[in-house]
Structures are given as C-alpha cells and as structure tokens.
Design a protein around this motif. Structure first.
Motif, PDB file in Angstrom:
ATOM      1  N   ILE A 108       0.899  -1.300  -0.173  1.00  0.00           N
ATOM      2  CA  ILE A 108       0.009   0.119  -0.086  1.00  0.00           C
ATOM      3  C   ILE A 108       0.945   1.126  -0.020  1.00  0.00           C
ATOM      4  N   GLU A 109       1.911   1.059   0.502  1.00  0.00           N
ATOM      5  CA  GLU A 109       2.887   2.410   0.553  1.00  0.00           C
ATOM      6  C   GLU A 109       3.380   2.686  -0.671  1.00  0.00           C
ATOM      7  N   VAL A 110       3.912   1.747  -1.358  1.00  0.00           N
ATOM      8  CA  VAL A 110       4.317   1.922  -2.819  1.00  0.00           C
ATOM      9  C   VAL A 110       3.390   2.302  -3.650  1.00  0.00           C
ATOM     10  N   TYR A 111       1.949   1.835  -3.647  1.00  0.00           N
ATOM     11  CA  TYR A 111       0.777   2.050  -4.273  1.00  0.00           C
ATOM     12  C   TYR A 111       0.739   3.680  -3.841  1.00  0.00           C
ATOM     13  N   GLY A 112       0.660   3.997  -2.726  1.00  0.00           N
ATOM     14  CA  GLY A 112       0.574   5.400  -2.247  1.00  0.00           C
ATOM     15  C   GLY A 112       1.330   6.458  -3.090  1.00  0.00           C
ATOM     16  N   GLU A 113       2.803   6.093  -3.316  1.00  0.00           N
ATOM     17  CA  GLU A 113       3.830   6.894  -4.163  1.00  0.00           C
ATOM     18  C   GLU A 113       3.278   6.707  -5.461  1.00  0.00           C
ATOM     19  N   LEU A 114       3.016   5.888  -6.061  1.00  0.00           N
ATOM     20  CA  LEU A 114       2.265   5.664  -7.596  1.00  0.00           C
ATOM     21  C   LEU A 114       1.183   6.552  -7.873  1.00  0.00           C
ATOM     22  N   ILE A 115       0.127   6.600  -6.895  1.00  0.00           N
ATOM     23  CA  ILE A 115      -1.062   7.506  -6.927  1.00  0.00           C
ATOM     24  C   ILE A 115      -0.764   8.991  -6.835  1.00  0.00           C
ATOM     25  N   ALA A 116       0.364   9.088  -5.841  1.00  0.00           N
ATOM     26  CA  ALA A 116       0.605  10.745  -5.849  1.00  0.00           C
ATOM     27  C   ALA A 116       1.311  11.080  -7.231  1.00  0.00           C
ATOM     28  N   VAL A 117       2.158  10.530  -7.865  1.00  0.00           N
ATOM     29  CA  VAL A 117       2.732  10.754  -9.214  1.00  0.00           C
ATOM     30  C   VAL A 117       1.441  10.829 -10.257  1.00  0.00           C
ATOM     31  N   ALA A 118       0.603   9.923  -9.972  1.00  0.00           N
ATOM     32  CA  ALA A 118      -0.669   9.741 -11.053  1.00  0.00           C
ATOM     33  C   ALA A 118      -1.317  11.183 -10.859  1.00  0.00           C
ATOM     34  N   GLU A 119      -1.669  11.672  -9.632  1.00  0.00           N
ATOM     35  CA  GLU A 119      -2.619  12.657  -9.212  1.00  0.00           C
ATOM     36  C   GLU A 119      -1.686  14.077  -9.803  1.00  0.00           C
ATOM     37  N   SER A 120      -0.461  14.098  -9.458  1.00  0.00           N
ATOM     38  CA  SER A 120       0.241  15.145  -9.841  1.00  0.00           C
ATOM     39  C   SER A 120       0.372  15.572 -11.362  1.00  0.00           C
ATOM     40  N   ASN A 121      -0.094  14.315 -12.210  1.00  0.00           N
ATOM     41  CA  ASN A 121       0.160  14.394 -13.605  1.00  0.00           C
ATOM     42  C   ASN A 121      -1.269  14.218 -14.330  1.00  0.00           C
ATOM     43  N   GLY A 122      -2.335  14.439 -13.396  1.00  0.00           N
ATOM     44  CA  GLY A 122      -3.999  14.290 -13.740  1.00  0.00           C
ATOM     45  C   GLY A 122      -4.080  12.985 -14.421  1.00  0.00           C
ATOM     46  N   VAL A 123      -3.816  11.688 -14.083  1.00  0.00           N
ATOM     47  CA  VAL A 123      -3.619  10.535 -14.628  1.00  0.00           C
ATOM     48  C   VAL A 123      -4.589   9.571 -13.532  1.00  0.00           C
ATOM     49  N   GLY A 124      -5.645   8.911 -14.063  1.00  0.00           N
ATOM     50  CA  GLY A 124      -6.644   8.204 -13.319  1.00  0.00           C
ATOM     51  C   GLY A 124      -5.809   6.722 -13.356  1.00  0.00           C
ATOM     52  N   ILE A 125      -5.676   6.151 -12.324  1.00  0.00           N
ATOM     53  CA  ILE A 125      -5.142   4.644 -12.350  1.00  0.00           C
ATOM     54  C   ILE A 125      -6.479   3.801 -11.951  1.00  0.00           C
ATOM     55  N   GLY A 126      -6.844   2.775 -12.836  1.00  0.00           N
ATOM     56  CA  GLY A 126      -7.979   1.871 -12.646  1.00  0.00           C
ATOM     57  C   GLY A 126      -7.408   0.468 -12.352  1.00  0.00           C
ATOM     58  N   ILE A 127      -7.394   0.338 -10.973  1.00  0.00           N
ATOM     59  CA  ILE A 127      -6.947  -1.068 -10.702  1.00  0.00           C
ATOM     60  C   ILE A 127      -7.705  -1.969 -10.887  1.00  0.00           C
ATOM     61  N   HIS A 128      -7.177  -3.144 -11.369  1.00  0.00           N
ATOM     62  CA  HIS A 128      -8.032  -4.299 -11.858  1.00  0.00           C
ATOM     63  C   HIS A 128      -7.625  -5.538 -10.865  1.00  0.00           C
ATOM     64  N   THR A 129      -8.765  -6.126 -10.414  1.00  0.00           N
ATOM     65  CA  THR A 129      -8.293  -7.112  -9.510  1.00  0.00           C
ATOM     66  C   THR A 129      -7.961  -8.399 -10.609  1.00  0.00           C
ATOM     67  N   LEU A 130      -7.217  -9.090 -10.061  1.00  0.00           N
ATOM     68  CA  LEU A 130      -6.596 -10.391 -10.772  1.00  0.00           C
ATOM     69  C   LEU A 130      -7.298 -11.545 -10.410  1.00  0.00           C
ATOM     70  N   HIS A 131      -8.550 -11.790 -11.323  1.00  0.00           N
ATOM     71  CA  HIS A 131      -9.531 -13.026 -10.912  1.00  0.00           C
ATOM     72  C   HIS A 131      -9.254 -13.694 -12.598  1.00  0.00           C
ATOM     73  N   ARG A 132      -8.769 -14.827 -12.390  1.00  0.00           N
ATOM     74  CA  ARG A 132      -8.554 -15.517 -13.701  1.00  0.00           C
ATOM     75  C   ARG A 132      -9.344 -16.724 -13.524  1.00  0.00           C
ATOM     76  N   LEU A 133      -9.498 -17.298 -14.573  1.00  0.00           N
ATOM     77  CA  LEU A 133     -10.246 -18.733 -14.611  1.00  0.00           C
ATOM     78  C   LEU A 133      -9.207 -19.747 -14.777  1.00  0.00           C
ATOM     79  N   LEU A 134      -9.411 -20.948 -14.274  1.00  0.00           N
ATOM     80  CA  LEU A 134      -8.379 -21.895 -14.342  1.00  0.00           C
ATOM     81  C   LEU A 134      -8.300 -22.650 -15.552  1.00  0.00           C
TER      82      LEU A 134
END
Length: 177
Positions: free
Chosen positions: A1-27
């Motif tokens: 979460i700490e690393v993700y917080g850093e990523l989001i801060a950079v995204a926000e300062s550049n006006g970018v929205g990050i859409g996190i995708h759950t990794l749910h795969r079929l077998l």
C-alpha cells in the motif's frame, strides 16, 4: 500500500487516473476439473495454488480492490470495473454504485458459472447480467471506455468475438440511453 500510495501521488500530480484491476482468472481446464473434484469453493479463490496457474494474487477479488482504493484516497485512485468479478461472487451493480466516480475503465467478460467451475464464453452467453451492469454504469454517469475482453475461443474460422462483443455492449447502452 505504501508503494501504491507513491504511485497514486505521481498519477495525481500528472492528472492521470489509475484503474486497478483485480486479478481474477479462470483456471486452465485440467486445474478447473481438479479444483471442482476437490470441492474448492469461492472462499478458496484468494489462496488457491496449482501448477500451471498463477494464483494466489495480491488483489484477488473485490474485497482486496476495496481495501486498496480506500487505503489511498485520491481522485486518481480508482478501479477497472471488470464484470469478471462476478465469477468470484461480486455483486457488480452494487460495486458500480460503491465506486461511482472512481471507475476509470469498464471491462466486459462473461462466464458460464462461478469459480472454480467457470469457463469463458462470448458476451451474453453466460451468467452475467450485463443489462443491470450497464444501467448501473449509466446511472452513476460513467463515460469512459467500455471494453469487451476474455471472450472465449472462436467457434468457427473468422468468428470475430471482439466485434460481436462491441456490438453487444453498444446495443445495451443504446437501448438504455
């Protein structure tokens, strides 16, 4: 979460929205048959391990997605609202309402059953209630990308499942607008 917080801060300062995708795969088929025979259920998705399958995953389901979005509050921190979350037990229209304003992309996929028995199928041929999901997205004012994905295997040479998926989603959107 700490690393993700850093990523989001950079995204926000550049006006970018990050859409996190759950990794749910079929077998893969052999693992699917084994998991079904072993009685593996939805509660085992996040921790299920098998050769030839990449799980478990860091953001395995909608609960993990919720935790990550809530842990790093920002307009740039959002979700890729994937209908595939249905096969791990999510109520997609309810999640659309919950994440209103934070949906940066919407992915449409269909499947035959809940995990682990689920198989990918073309849009509209499985269990997902796309009409309810599209209605929920329109209700919250979603105006982003509507992306068909994981459409199963073509059933005959030249079958364009992506084009059929686009037509399918466009027809529902047009009907509800």
């Amino acid at each position: 979460i700490e690393v993700y917080g850093e990523l989001i801060a950079v995204a926000e300062s550049n006006g970018v929205g990050i859409g996190i995708h759950t990794l749910h795969r079929l077998l893969p088929e052999a693992n699917r048959q084994r998991a079904v025979a072993q009685g593996v259920g939805l509660d085992g998705y996040a921790t299920y391990m098998a050769d030839g399958w990449g799980g478990p995953f860091l953001v395995a389901d909608y609960k993990d997605l919720r935790r990550l979005v809530n842990a790093v509050p920002s307009p740039s921190n959002g979700v890729m609202m994937c209908t595939g979350m249905d096969f791990v037990g999510a109520d997609i229209p309810a999640l659309v309402s919950e994440f209103a304003g934070k949906i940066h992309c919407a992915g449409f996929r269909d499947h035959s059953e809940l995990w682990p028995a689920a198989r990918e199928v073309p849009l509209g041929e499985g269990r997902v209630d796309f009409r309810a999901i599209v209605a929920a997205l329109l209700e919250v004012g979603y105006d982003g990308i509507w992306a068909p994905e994981h459409l199963g295997q073509p059933r005959y040479p030249g079958e364009d499942l992506w084009a059929k998926g686009v037509d399918y989603v466009e027809a529902i959107v047009g009907d509800l607008e």
